[in-house]
Structure formats: C-alpha cells, structure tokens
Write an enzyme that holds these catalytic residues in place. Sequence first.
Site, PDB file in Angstrom:
ATOM      1  N   GLU A  58       0.010  -5.852  23.604  1.00 52.89           N
ATOM      2  CA  GLU A  58       0.662  -4.642  24.060  1.00 52.89           C
ATOM      3  C   GLU A  58       0.167  -4.026  25.067  1.00 52.89           C
ATOM      4  OE1 GLU A  58       0.362  -2.236  20.231  1.00 52.89           O
ATOM      5  OE2 GLU A  58       1.472  -3.619  19.215  1.00 52.89           O
TER       6      GLU A  58
ATOM      7  N   ILE B  93       2.299   2.930   2.491  1.00 48.96           N
ATOM      8  CA  ILE B  93       3.419   2.707   3.255  1.00 48.96           C
ATOM      9  C   ILE B  93       4.654   1.851   2.724  1.00 48.96           C
ATOM     10  CG2 ILE B  93       4.563   1.894   5.576  1.00 48.96           C
ATOM     11  CD1 ILE B  93       1.518   2.566   6.690  1.00 48.96           C
TER      12      ILE B  93
ATOM     13  N   ARG C 184       1.333  -5.408  12.248  1.00 52.96           N
ATOM     14  CA  ARG C 184       0.619  -5.851  13.528  1.00 52.96           C
ATOM     15  C   ARG C 184       1.395  -7.040  13.905  1.00 52.96           C
ATOM     16  NH1 ARG C 184      -1.120  -1.484  13.430  1.00 52.96           N
ATOM     17  NH2 ARG C 184      -3.068  -0.660  13.683  1.00 52.96           N
TER      18      ARG C 184
ATOM     19  N   HIS D 131       4.986   0.830  19.558  1.00 56.46           N
ATOM     20  CA  HIS D 131       3.941   1.170  18.549  1.00 56.46           C
ATOM     21  C   HIS D 131       3.939   2.697  18.198  1.00 56.46           C
ATOM     22  CE1 HIS D 131       0.036  -0.836  17.047  1.00 56.46           C
ATOM     23  NE2 HIS D 131       0.656   0.025  16.127  1.00 56.46           N
TER      24      HIS D 131
ATOM     25  N   ALA E 237       5.625   3.953  15.207  1.00 56.55           N
ATOM     26  CA  ALA E 237       6.316   4.159  14.105  1.00 56.55           C
ATOM     27  C   ALA E 237       5.662   5.297  13.223  1.00 56.55           C
ATOM     28  CB  ALA E 237       6.304   2.800  13.152  1.00 56.55           C
TER      29      ALA E 237
ATOM     30  N   GLY F 147       0.661  -1.235   0.070  1.00 57.57           N
ATOM     31  CA  GLY F 147      -0.049  -0.097   0.019  1.00 57.57           C
ATOM     32  C   GLY F 147       1.097   1.121   0.014  1.00 57.57           C
TER      33      GLY F 147
END
Length: 217
Positions: A150, A51, A121, A169, A171, A49
């Site tokens: 998490e 990213i 994930r 988490h 980024a 996608g």
Amino acid sequence: MAEWCLGAALTLSRRLVAADAAVRAGGWPQLDLGPRELSGSHVGVVGYGPIGQECARLFGALGCRVSHWTRTPRGEGYAPLEEVVATADVLVVVIALSDETRGLVDPARMKKGALLVNAARGGVVDQRALAAALREGHLGGAALDVFDTEPLPPDDPLRDLTSVLLSPHVAGVTPQSTGRLVASVVGNLTAAVEEKKIENVVNDAPARIRRRDGSGK
C-alpha cells in the site's frame, strides 16, 4: 468497517460500478449487467471479533444466511474454514493478519462466481491467486480495501480488472469512528491515572498500570 463490507457486497452484487461507467459513457445497459440480490444468498465471514459479528448481524438483517469461521470456535453459525470458503456466495474477510492467518484464504477454493470482500489485511488473501481467479472468471468479483503493498503499485494487475472494486484502506475511517477512537484513548489514559482497568489490551501489558515507584499512590 461492517457497513463498508455490506456496501461493498451490494456494490458488487448489483454491478453498480459497471452501471455507472456505462451510463457515463452514453450507454443504457438495462439487460446486460447481470445484477443479483444479496437477500437469500450465503454469506461467509472469516473472523468473528466485533467487526465480524457486526457483519453477521447486518447481512443477516438483509435476509442472508450467514456462517462464519474464527480461530477460536464460538457463536451460532460457526463452521469449518474449508466449508465457509467453498460454499459462500459472498466471502467477507475481517480477520487479523498474523503468521497463522497469512495466505489463509485461497480464492481458487471459493465457489465459482462467488464474490470476495476483504477489509482485513492484504496478506490474509493470496493476492496473486485472487488476480488469477478474477482474470479467469472463477470469481464474480472482489472488493478490496487492503493490499499486499500500500498504496497499490501502478503496475499491479488488479488495476486492470473491471470486476474489482478498489478502496484505499478507509473501511474504518469515518468521523464517527475517529471520535470513538479518541474517546477510547482518553478513557484508557484516565483509567491508568486512576489505576483502574484498561480496556482492549492486546499484548502482555498489565490491565492496570501502577506508578513508577510501585506504590500505586
């Protein structure tokens, strides 16, 4: 997120965390760290996608050979998942978690000595298998921004592995990204009021929203 992936890969390949720890402890291990260059290496991107495409651009600009896999084959450099996982020197995971992608990446099938970067994930990568692959020396290191649970539990074996870079988490969390998110929300609210096209719809909601009476007026 793509910048985080690139930074994480550079940190792993250049052994920056180990170098920092050694110098703080009074050492000077110029010959013992075993750093390596990213330029010229094969980077595999799982997920293509926005990213994933930006990851491909950034790593490519650094002189890496980039291939990728996505559920809908597209883009230059597409290759079968098995090939991407098995041949990459650095595997970057940025695909969404779904029933189809849960446990998608098996670290045991990665190239020996390869590096894993996961900003997707936790469930996309088999975390138990990852810990085993790192502990046994099959992988050269891993950078993880996401986890099965998490926050990461205190007794998680990943905490004891010095070859792992752990990140909470974050980024995709920057002032710039937050600003873009707010602007997108405001833009969609404005579009809804003006009955214009709504961007980035990910479910079955209509691309245009009409008023409750259905008149559109």
